[in-house]
Every structure is written in C-alpha cells, then in structure tokens.
Design a protein around this motif. Sequence first.
Motif: not given
Length: 217
Positions: A72-73, A75, A93, A95, A102-103, A105, A139, A143-144, A147
């Motif tokens: 996964s990512g 993070i 993460n 995902q 997709s949610d 994170h 984090s 954050p995006c 998030c």
Amino acid sequence: MMRNISRVRMICLAVALLTASTLAAAGEPGGQTGLAGLKARIEALKADPAYPDDPYALETIHEAYAALSAKSGGIGACLVDERTGRVIECGRNRQYSGYFRSDLHAEMDLLNRYEDRMQKPLASMGGNPRACEGLVLYSSLEPCPMCLTRIINSGIKKMYYVAPDTEGGMVSRMQDLPPFWRRFAEGREFKEARCSPAMRDAAADLFGFSMRYPSKR
C-alpha cells in the motif's frame, strides 16, 4: 543470415541483462538500494532530543514502512495524548489490503480505529462526539484534502505532519478550503512537525518509493 540473427539476439539479451542489473542497483524493487535499503535506514533512525516531535515522527515512519511492505502507500499516522506523551492509536495506508479501498489513507485508517474503539456518545445522548481534548494527530505526510477535512470533522485540534506534500497536500493550502471548512478549522493548529531532517527525509522517501513503484493490481 542465420548467424547474423543469432548475433543480434545475443546482443539484445546482453543489453537486457545489463539494463536489469543497472535498475536493481539504482533502487528498483528488489534491488540493493530499494525497499531493503529503506528498511535499513529506518531501523537505524533514532529520535533526536533536540526535536520534540521526533519520537512520534518515528512512529509514523514505522507505520509507513509497514504499509509499503504490504504494497500500500508508504504513509503512516499515530494519535498521541499530549498530556501523557503516550501513543494511543496507530494507522497506516491500507488501500490495497486484500482489495482496493480508496478511502483507506493513513489518517482515515487511524481515525476509523480510534472512533470505532471509543464509540463516543452522540450529542442527542448528552455527549460530544468531537471531544478530543489533549489529542494530537501525527502523519508521516501532509494530509490530502479528503484526510484534512476528516481530521477537522473529527474535532482534533492539533495535527502535525512530518514531510510536506507539494503536489497533493492540503494543510499548506488551507486558505483554499471551502468557507465552511475554513470556519470549522479556526483556532486549530495544523502544521509541519518539529522533527529532524533525517525523519523528514525518511518520510518523504517512503512516500516517494510508493509513488515511483505503485502496486500493480
């Protein structure tokens, strides 16, 4: 003619083998300086007493590495009770944990775990589900938008990130949030963590590795 074709094939094979060995040395997945190199760096990291957020930055980095190892990512995140200094929840993460979500994170995973565990009473029951006094969310990456608004909605008043995300991060662009979210976030502290350059570089490299070599699913 046949000898010429065989010679061309041998040359192509030699070029392919040379390219593969060069990519591995440069840090392709499985190469000496790829994920194994990141693991060695992270295992060698130690919190620097001169930087107050280093212990929590390191926690997010370990979570980020675990996420990356699971494809996964890269993070990670953690939730800290600043009154005691204790880490009370961790997230990463997810995902690609089993199937695509997709949610999931890192910050979303963290808050899901915390809120599921706490099961705070609703306002209609005399409670305050957004009561998060003394809690700080860390984090490994800025954050995006998704998030950041989730963190705001959770009621958490302090959020620090280890590495900035110039392409997708939203904390540095809070002035661009819709008016409702800007008002909702007033009086809160969302900013870059007070951590050492070594922590910041490791967090950025973990995320960069997952972006450079995304999971093939």
